[in-house]
Design an enzyme around this catalytic site. Structure first.
Site, PDB file in Angstrom:
ATOM      1  N   LEU A 151       0.831  -1.198   0.000  1.00 41.73           N
ATOM      2  CA  LEU A 151       0.000   0.000   0.000  1.00 41.73           C
ATOM      3  C   LEU A 151       0.873   1.258   0.000  1.00 41.73           C
ATOM      4  O   LEU A 151       0.540   2.255  -0.643  1.00 41.73           O
ATOM      5  CB  LEU A 151      -0.929   0.006   1.208  1.00 41.73           C
ATOM      6  CG  LEU A 151      -1.823   1.247   1.342  1.00 41.73           C
ATOM      7  CD1 LEU A 151      -2.754   1.385   0.141  1.00 41.73           C
ATOM      8  CD2 LEU A 151      -2.620   1.198   2.634  1.00 41.73           C
ATOM      9  N   TYR A 152       1.987   1.228   0.739  1.00 39.25           N
ATOM     10  CA  TYR A 152       2.907   2.373   0.747  1.00 39.25           C
ATOM     11  C   TYR A 152       3.326   2.724  -0.681  1.00 39.25           C
ATOM     12  O   TYR A 152       3.262   3.887  -1.105  1.00 39.25           O
ATOM     13  CB  TYR A 152       4.136   2.046   1.599  1.00 39.25           C
ATOM     14  CG  TYR A 152       5.242   3.059   1.478  1.00 39.25           C
ATOM     15  CD1 TYR A 152       5.135   4.310   2.068  1.00 39.25           C
ATOM     16  CD2 TYR A 152       6.405   2.759   0.783  1.00 39.25           C
ATOM     17  CE1 TYR A 152       6.154   5.250   1.956  1.00 39.25           C
ATOM     18  CE2 TYR A 152       7.426   3.679   0.673  1.00 39.25           C
ATOM     19  CZ  TYR A 152       7.303   4.926   1.259  1.00 39.25           C
ATOM     20  OH  TYR A 152       8.308   5.847   1.140  1.00 39.25           O
TER      21      TYR A 152
END
Length: 324
Positions: A151-152
């Site tokens: 997700l980062y």
């Protein structure tokens, strides 16, 4: 120049602020001092320059729209370096909403500030993690970055697309910088250089993932700062949409076992290694093609790990004490 730098209590941001101040710029520092890791370390970074006559500090969160609007309206920065973000690849699995609030909503607030206040150039941090499942080495800006593994990385890829759209719609010159595994004194305590250095100094075991079969393009923070300021000072854009993305890396991937060996030598004691399997979202190898950054603003990293890593070990000993 008057430069808004977000994340000035952070690792890279604090180094950037110091260099800008040393060369005579005015820095408006913006940081929330969140507790993702030890706040006293962030405060200690700030203490090195917070009393400088050309430094203005604002403690607020990028997700706070009113606070960001106030900074732009009151201080009227000419250029912006956006380094603030919720850091950490693995933390995103536990706290996804924090990442979107800081890295996506917060970045939107920065773009809107630039749009409405005539900012000359926005330079923002992206990451080598956007290359995700890509296996072509070295990673080039021409490679696909459509398959992030975390997700980062997805939030950073979103930043690049958001910046491109604002550059297209409103003519805001934007430059994205994909950082490759940055290390140096005053670094993040959740990353391998400090985790390993402190553990070896204290005689604690270290976790070595993928059984040590990993290679990383470790890049010293001084080289990264040179790249950030090189990008900031140039005329952004070119033909068409004034948005470009560049890799900032060392172009020299290092085997994890060699990296640990340099720490052992600097610490004067062997590491106690506990080998672990690969972690979800990790990349086996990273390597930056930096030819575009070299051609655009002369980026040329000069720091091998043999020169850059021992001072990190010594800094850990000085800052954290013998127990590290």
């Amino acid at each position: 120049m008057k430069v808004l730098v977000t994340g000035t209590a952070g690792f890279i941001g604090s180094h950037v602020a110091q260099v800008l101040l040393a060369r005579g710029d005015t820095v408006i520092g913006f940081d929330s001092l969140n507790d993702y890791y030890d706040v006293t370390l962030k405060q200690a970074r700030l203490a090195r320059f917070i009393d400088h006559p050309n430094y203005i500090h604002v403690q607020a969160d990028l997700a706070d729209r009113a606070a960001v609007e106030e900074v732009f309206a009151h201080h009227k920065p000419e250029r912006v370096i956006n380094l603030a973000a919720q850091a950490g690849v693995r933390y995103a699995a536990e706290n996804p909403h924090v990442y979107v609030a800081s890295n996506v909503t917060g970045f939107l607030h920065i773009l809107e500030g630039c749009r409405h206040h005539g900012v000359q150039h926005l330079v923002y941090a992206s990451t080598s993690s956007v290359y995700g499942a890509n296996t072509n080495m070295p990673f080039s800006e021409h490679n696909s970055a459509e398959h992030p593994l975390t997700l980062y990385a997805a939030t950073k890829k979103a930043n690049e697309q958001m910046a491109h759209s604002y550059a297209h719609l409103y003519g805001i010159p934007c430059t994205g910088l994909r950082f490759f595994t940055v290390y140096g004194p005053w670094g993040r305590p959740d990353m391998a250089p400090l985790l390993f250095s402190r553990a070896v100094l204290a005689g604690r075991p270290i976790e070595v993932f993928n059984h040590g079969r990993m290679r990383r393009d470790f890049t010293h923070v001084s080289d990264i700062v040179d790249g950030i300021l090189g990008a900031l000072d140039r005329q952004a854009g070119g033909a068409g949409v004034p948005h470009e993305v560049f890799n900032l890396g060392n172009h020299t991937p290092v085997e994890l076992e060699r990296f640990i060996a340099v720490i052992e030598q600097a610490a004067g004691r062997p590491a106690i290694k506990e080998y672990r399997p690969m972690q979800p979202g990790d990349m086996v190898e990273t390597m930056a093609d930096t030819s575009r950054a070299h051609a655009a603003f002369g980026f040329g990293p000069r720091t091998p790990i043999e020169a850059g890593l021992p001072p990190v070990v010594h800094w850990c000993r000085d800052y954290f004490g013998d127990a590290a």
